[in-house]
Design a protein around this motif. Structure first.
Motif, short mmCIF file in Angstrom:
data_model
loop_
_atom_site.label_atom_id
_atom_site.label_comp_id
_atom_site.label_asym_id
_atom_site.label_seq_id
_atom_site.Cartn_x
_atom_site.Cartn_y
_atom_site.Cartn_z
N UNK A 195 36.80 37.04 7.73
CA UNK A 195 35.41 37.47 7.60
C UNK A 195 34.58 36.35 6.96
N UNK A 196 35.14 35.67 5.97
CA UNK A 196 34.41 34.56 5.34
C UNK A 196 34.19 33.43 6.34
N UNK A 197 35.22 33.15 7.15
CA UNK A 197 35.09 32.09 8.15
C UNK A 197 34.02 32.45 9.18
N UNK A 198 33.97 33.74 9.54
CA UNK A 198 32.99 34.20 10.53
C UNK A 198 31.58 34.20 9.94
N UNK A 199 31.45 34.60 8.68
CA UNK A 199 30.12 34.77 8.08
C UNK A 199 29.52 33.45 7.58
N UNK A 200 30.37 32.50 7.21
CA UNK A 200 29.90 31.21 6.67
C UNK A 200 28.87 30.56 7.58
N UNK A 201 27.78 30.10 6.99
CA UNK A 201 26.76 29.38 7.75
C UNK A 201 26.36 28.13 6.98
N UNK A 202 25.82 27.18 7.71
CA UNK A 202 25.21 26.02 7.08
C UNK A 202 23.77 26.41 6.78
N UNK A 203 23.49 26.71 5.53
CA UNK A 203 22.21 27.33 5.16
C UNK A 203 21.14 26.27 4.87
N UNK A 204 19.96 26.47 5.37
CA UNK A 204 18.84 25.55 5.12
C UNK A 204 17.60 26.29 4.62
N UNK A 205 17.20 27.32 5.36
CA UNK A 205 15.89 27.94 5.11
C UNK A 205 15.98 29.22 4.29
N UNK A 206 17.15 29.72 4.01
CA UNK A 206 17.27 31.06 3.44
C UNK A 206 17.52 31.09 1.94
N UNK A 207 17.45 29.94 1.26
CA UNK A 207 17.71 29.94 -0.18
C UNK A 207 16.58 30.66 -0.92
N UNK A 208 16.96 31.45 -1.95
CA UNK A 208 15.95 32.20 -2.72
C UNK A 208 15.57 31.48 -4.01
N UNK A 209 16.42 30.57 -4.48
CA UNK A 209 16.13 29.87 -5.74
C UNK A 209 16.66 30.60 -6.97
N UNK A 210 17.15 31.83 -6.79
CA UNK A 210 17.74 32.55 -7.93
C UNK A 210 18.95 31.76 -8.44
N UNK A 211 19.04 31.55 -9.75
CA UNK A 211 20.14 30.71 -10.26
C UNK A 211 21.52 31.33 -10.02
N UNK A 212 22.48 30.48 -9.76
CA UNK A 212 23.87 30.93 -9.58
C UNK A 212 24.52 31.01 -10.97
N UNK A 213 25.05 32.18 -11.34
CA UNK A 213 25.69 32.29 -12.67
C UNK A 213 26.84 31.30 -12.82
N UNK A 214 26.99 30.83 -14.05
CA UNK A 214 28.01 29.82 -14.37
C UNK A 214 29.41 30.25 -13.92
N UNK A 215 29.76 31.54 -14.12
CA UNK A 215 31.13 31.97 -13.79
C UNK A 215 31.35 32.00 -12.28
N UNK A 216 30.30 32.28 -11.52
CA UNK A 216 30.42 32.25 -10.05
C UNK A 216 30.62 30.81 -9.60
N UNK A 217 29.80 29.90 -10.14
CA UNK A 217 29.94 28.48 -9.79
C UNK A 217 31.35 27.97 -10.14
N UNK A 218 31.85 28.41 -11.28
CA UNK A 218 33.20 27.96 -11.67
C UNK A 218 34.28 28.49 -10.76
N UNK A 219 34.13 29.71 -10.28
CA UNK A 219 35.12 30.23 -9.32
C UNK A 219 35.07 29.43 -8.02
N UNK A 220 33.86 29.12 -7.59
CA UNK A 220 33.70 28.37 -6.34
C UNK A 220 34.28 26.95 -6.48
N UNK A 221 33.97 26.31 -7.60
CA UNK A 221 34.52 24.95 -7.81
C UNK A 221 36.03 25.01 -8.03
N UNK A 222 36.50 26.08 -8.63
CA UNK A 222 37.95 26.26 -8.78
C UNK A 222 38.64 26.38 -7.43
N UNK A 223 37.99 27.05 -6.50
CA UNK A 223 38.54 27.15 -5.14
C UNK A 223 38.60 25.76 -4.50
N UNK A 224 37.53 25.00 -4.66
CA UNK A 224 37.51 23.64 -4.12
C UNK A 224 38.65 22.81 -4.71
#
Lengths: 205, 205
Positions: B6-35
């Motif tokens: 589902x993540x592979x299907x839903x993933x998009x290269x996003x350009x115009x849809x950003x809202x500017x709402x800040x990403x919480x530190x713990x979410x960013x850390x999970x994402x960077x941990x995955x990387x």
């Protein structure tokens, strides 16, 4: 079905755990479909997948890789060689299947949106497809081992890959007895894990 | 939690849809941990992540990218230029955050298991980390847009990246209003999808 984070955590570079049980066609197609859903520069989709099951091809490629292994071992200083010796570097025959991922830089013609400034982005696209493949395989309980101990011209010739297409990975893909908890290179003392905090920089490198 | 497929299907290269709402530190850390859990040649983990939130840096980089966009547009024949014009190529300011992924070819010293035959495998490792990051972000409902319209020496200088480390991607990372169903480049008529069957070859290319 496995969550993204669980697949990322469970994924291993598999070498010794292949069982040789054939991967059903529909499972392979789902995995390759995941790879084919990767992002690509200018939407060029520059990858191809050569599924190699012919036993003679697996045998001859395994021999070539064994040679490359010997050459690498000979290049090492004694302490590194001792660490390297017990590490299995491939599962070409045991997996029963290779998936060779290729990159075609001519696909999409002359004007590639996003490749004119950074030429490597074309190559990167094919690598993104590999990680999709790997994670989808983990979700299917299928192991993947990326073999890179080969000479590129040899593999090109072996599979009849025409220029300018370039093979960028030989992936052993197959059923596994288990996924290791700890990566082989860590278990065998080749190199350990770096703390995440060391990899993160704020605003400047 | 989102499944891999589902993540592979839903993933998009996003350009115009950003809202500017800040990403919480713990979410960013999970994402960077995955990387940071990506596979890497010889377990070198040659990536670093520069998290850029400083508004002046976002502004000046966005300007640089706008220039590169103009140069690309001028290089296009008329029909391609008409198709390119409406396509948004970045969301550097709107996302509020850039994650610059770098590749350090010196990490791991002289003897890299799996890089002595195919030198690019080091670079590939950092790209695998990017796809982990992208899929984890999708699972967190966070959008990612890979910007490659930049001159590498410019970005190196901007972020104080020392040699031999190389920036390989600027990723806009942020909350999105929605994920598009169809990739932008397909919706805007730049290039369509290739059938999966065309990408699969058996035993030979």
């Amino acid at each position: 079905m496995l969550s993204v984070y669980e697949a990322i955590r469970r994924r291993r570079d598999v070498r010794a755990e292949f069982t040789g049980e054939p991967v059903p066609e529909e499972v392979l197609n789902r995995i390759l479909g995941a790879a084919h859903s990767a992002p690509s520069v200018g939407n060029t989709q520059p990858w191809d997948f050569v599924v190699v099951r012919r036993p003679e091809t697996l045998d001859v490629f395994a021999e070539h890789v064994a040679d490359a292994r010997r050459r690498f071992a000979e290049s090492l200083p004694d302490d590194r060689r001792t660490t390297f010796d017990p590490i299995k570097i491939e599962g070409i025959r045991e997996s029963g299947m290779g998936v060779v991922v290729t990159y075609d830089r001519s696909r999409g013609g002359e004007h590639i949106l996003g490749r004119h400034t950074v030429d490597d982005t074309g190559l990167f696209s094919a690598v993104l497809a590999i990680q999709n493949l790997w994670l989808a395989a983990a979700a299917e309980n299928i192991g993947v081992g990326w073999v890179s101990f080969y000479d590129e011209p040899y593999l090109t010739e072996l599979l009849g890959i025409p220029g300018p297409v370039r093979p960028i990975a030989w992936l052993c893909v197959g059923h596994v007895a288990e996924f290791q908890q700890v990566p082989d290179l860590e278990r065998f003392g080749w190199r350990g894990r770096r703390p995440l905090a060391d990899a993160i920089h704020l605003d400047e490198f």
